[in-house]
Design an enzyme around this catalytic site. Sequence first.
Site, mmCIF file in Angstrom:
data_model
loop_
_atom_site.group_PDB
_atom_site.id
_atom_site.type_symbol
_atom_site.label_atom_id
_atom_site.label_comp_id
_atom_site.label_asym_id
_atom_site.label_seq_id
_atom_site.Cartn_x
_atom_site.Cartn_y
_atom_site.Cartn_z
ATOM 1 N N ILE A 151 0.829 -1.201 0.000
ATOM 2 C CA ILE A 151 0.000 0.000 0.000
ATOM 3 C C ILE A 151 0.863 1.250 0.000
ATOM 4 O O ILE A 151 0.629 2.190 -0.768
ATOM 5 C CB ILE A 151 -0.951 -0.019 1.208
ATOM 6 C CG1 ILE A 151 -1.917 -1.207 1.100
ATOM 7 C CG2 ILE A 151 -1.729 1.296 1.296
ATOM 8 C CD1 ILE A 151 -2.780 -1.415 2.324
ATOM 9 N N ASP A 170 11.245 2.448 5.942
ATOM 10 C CA ASP A 170 10.815 1.053 5.979
ATOM 11 C C ASP A 170 12.073 0.195 6.091
ATOM 12 O O ASP A 170 12.914 0.212 5.188
ATOM 13 C CB ASP A 170 10.047 0.677 4.711
ATOM 14 C CG ASP A 170 9.393 -0.695 4.790
ATOM 15 O OD1 ASP A 170 10.014 -1.600 5.380
ATOM 16 O OD2 ASP A 170 8.280 -0.858 4.268
ATOM 17 N N CYS A 229 -4.350 5.496 7.633
ATOM 18 C CA CYS A 229 -5.334 4.558 7.099
ATOM 19 C C CYS A 229 -4.829 3.129 7.260
ATOM 20 O O CYS A 229 -5.248 2.233 6.513
ATOM 21 C CB CYS A 229 -5.604 4.840 5.621
ATOM 22 S SG CYS A 229 -6.382 6.438 5.313
ATOM 23 N N ASP A 255 -8.571 7.136 9.558
ATOM 24 C CA ASP A 255 -9.559 6.115 9.176
ATOM 25 C C ASP A 255 -9.603 4.988 10.198
ATOM 26 O O ASP A 255 -10.483 4.142 10.140
ATOM 27 C CB ASP A 255 -9.203 5.555 7.794
ATOM 28 C CG ASP A 255 -10.250 4.589 7.257
ATOM 29 O OD1 ASP A 255 -11.450 4.935 7.337
ATOM 30 O OD2 ASP A 255 -9.884 3.506 6.774
ATOM 31 N N GLU A 260 -11.975 0.190 18.207
ATOM 32 C CA GLU A 260 -13.023 0.212 17.181
ATOM 33 C C GLU A 260 -14.100 -0.808 17.521
ATOM 34 O O GLU A 260 -13.786 -1.876 18.066
ATOM 35 C CB GLU A 260 -12.413 -0.087 15.805
ATOM 36 C CG GLU A 260 -11.436 0.983 15.330
ATOM 37 C CD GLU A 260 -10.908 0.713 13.923
ATOM 38 O OE1 GLU A 260 -11.362 -0.270 13.282
ATOM 39 O OE2 GLU A 260 -10.044 1.468 13.460
ATOM 40 N N HIS A 278 -13.118 3.468 9.304
ATOM 41 C CA HIS A 278 -12.333 2.340 8.779
ATOM 42 C C HIS A 278 -12.829 1.947 7.382
ATOM 43 O O HIS A 278 -13.208 0.801 7.120
ATOM 44 C CB HIS A 278 -12.393 1.139 9.722
ATOM 45 C CG HIS A 278 -11.189 0.244 9.613
ATOM 46 N ND1 HIS A 278 -10.617 -0.387 10.694
ATOM 47 C CD2 HIS A 278 -10.433 -0.130 8.542
ATOM 48 C CE1 HIS A 278 -9.575 -1.111 10.302
ATOM 49 N NE2 HIS A 278 -9.448 -0.959 8.993
ATOM 50 N N LEU A 279 -12.761 2.911 6.479
ATOM 51 C CA LEU A 279 -13.266 2.726 5.118
ATOM 52 C C LEU A 279 -12.175 2.373 4.119
ATOM 53 O O LEU A 279 -12.464 2.271 2.927
ATOM 54 C CB LEU A 279 -13.970 4.005 4.641
ATOM 55 C CG LEU A 279 -15.200 4.472 5.425
ATOM 56 C CD1 LEU A 279 -15.753 5.751 4.811
ATOM 57 C CD2 LEU A 279 -16.265 3.385 5.454
ATOM 58 N N GLY A 280 -10.944 2.210 4.573
ATOM 59 C CA GLY A 280 -9.834 2.016 3.656
ATOM 60 C C GLY A 280 -10.074 0.961 2.594
ATOM 61 O O GLY A 280 -9.718 1.135 1.432
ATOM 62 N N ALA A 281 -10.667 -0.146 2.985
ATOM 63 C CA ALA A 281 -10.897 -1.244 2.031
ATOM 64 C C ALA A 281 -12.335 -1.289 1.535
ATOM 65 O O ALA A 281 -12.731 -2.263 0.890
ATOM 66 C CB ALA A 281 -10.534 -2.568 2.696
#
Length: 526
Positions: A151, A170, A229, A255, A260, A278-281
């Site tokens: 991502i 990273d 996100c 997000d 939750e 939590h709309l990422g997917a």
Amino acid sequence: MPKVLVSDKLSPRAVDVFKGRGIAVDVKTGLSPDELTAIIGDYDGLAIRSATKVTADVLAAASNLKVVGRAGIGVDNVDIAAATQRGVVVMNTPFGNAITTAEHAIAMMFALARQIPQANASTHAGKWEKNRFMGVELTGKTLGVIGCGNIGSIVAERALGLRMRVIAFDPYLSPERAVDLGVEKVDLDDLIARSDFITLHTPLTEKTRGILNAEAIARMKPGVRLINCARGGLIDEAALKDALESGHVAGAALDVFAEEPARDNPLFGLDTVVCTPHLGASTTEAQENVALQVAEQISDFLLTGAVANALNMPAVTAEEAPRLRPYMKLCEQLGSFAGQITESGLKSVRIEYQGDVAGLNTRPLTATVLQGLLSPLLESVNMVSAPVVARERGIEIKETRSEHCPNYHSLIRLEVTTERQTRSVEGSLFGGTLPRIVRINDIPVEAELAPNMLYSINEDKPGFIGSLGTTLGDSGVNIASFHLGRSDAGGQALCLVQVDGPLPAETVDAVSALPHVVRAKALRFS
């Protein structure tokens, strides 16, 4: 017929995949933990999203469970350590919603930069507050990407298209990959100090929990904007609230939240915060993709042994699985043999793959060797948990491969070093499918391992075979097959005797007491 439980809402097409592959499937969503625990023992597979919590208690009741498939990326709702201990493979679908989640992060960044949700609410309220909603451009700004995997790399590519400067932290990002993406690889401190926008795309682990805490936030540029996100818990929400109220952080777009569903959160109500549930997917395409992907992965595993996108087991493709299967049986036997004759602490394990087998995917083979080796020494060790158990105990694992194999198409050699000595055992496949032991401690022998066997080491002296046969006969033990080997005439010899049933301890003691016997042991193989 394998049986799968779908305990969270998935696309109906996922159910069609299971049925089309000949797998029985039940859809039971909204189960309480007690209800799930009560029925999970009936299933071989479990397909979930984020709602179902696969806890240690659930796994303890899952007597037949072989695989948990998460339709999505995050698996923080699965106790992976407990699953590994019980030999349950945990899979996710890391690619099915990558684009959707990346696009949501970009959308949140735009919304944050231009205060779109706040301006929308104001305009709906009949106000016309042009001067209030003064935003910032993205062009020319520095975006810091924490986590540049599937991502994060898509976000970086989209940001570069917006003419942003992209820097990335990273630990697993190679310099070559950074160049390919067009990003600058930096350490976390550098990213925090330089970024105008920071977006998070890393899993929630003990190392990443609170990665943006009060100290990190204090070192950010004044006016920085944060986007998350990925997973709640990556940002210290209380520290973020303080920084927003002080103006040090200009805004945040979130997000995900530490708890939750997030119905009461310290960040709610702040005018500088954009929130989504939590709309990422949450796109039609993504939900369809991950549902189909997880159904295919679970089906492949249950029907063929193929392992894809597993978090606690090496990957095995559907094409590899049938080729690996006879070698895995051989590896389990080699490991079991070595484990049963080991009586002191393990220090290191060396596995050599020679010939045709060297060209295969040897990671699952090594895991199977370790399972066989550790099972006689430790309880509840399986193919999934064995590599973890070995590492936890400081056992050094070495693996070598060579295409050269002078006497066989393939040969696997296992060398085990303990606190006292080093032993080795070698095996091959006869006829391409039949496991055979071909050498023990450099002594040639050709033996098929059976459920019940007697293993003995003795001096190569006349009369031994006769006295051994008499001893077994006097004990009422019937010999099914007899395999012999020796180093040289009059030197050390060994035998592997297949018998019809479990050997009584007194029979083994009687064999041990025979002249010239150095050691005798009863062995069992599945």
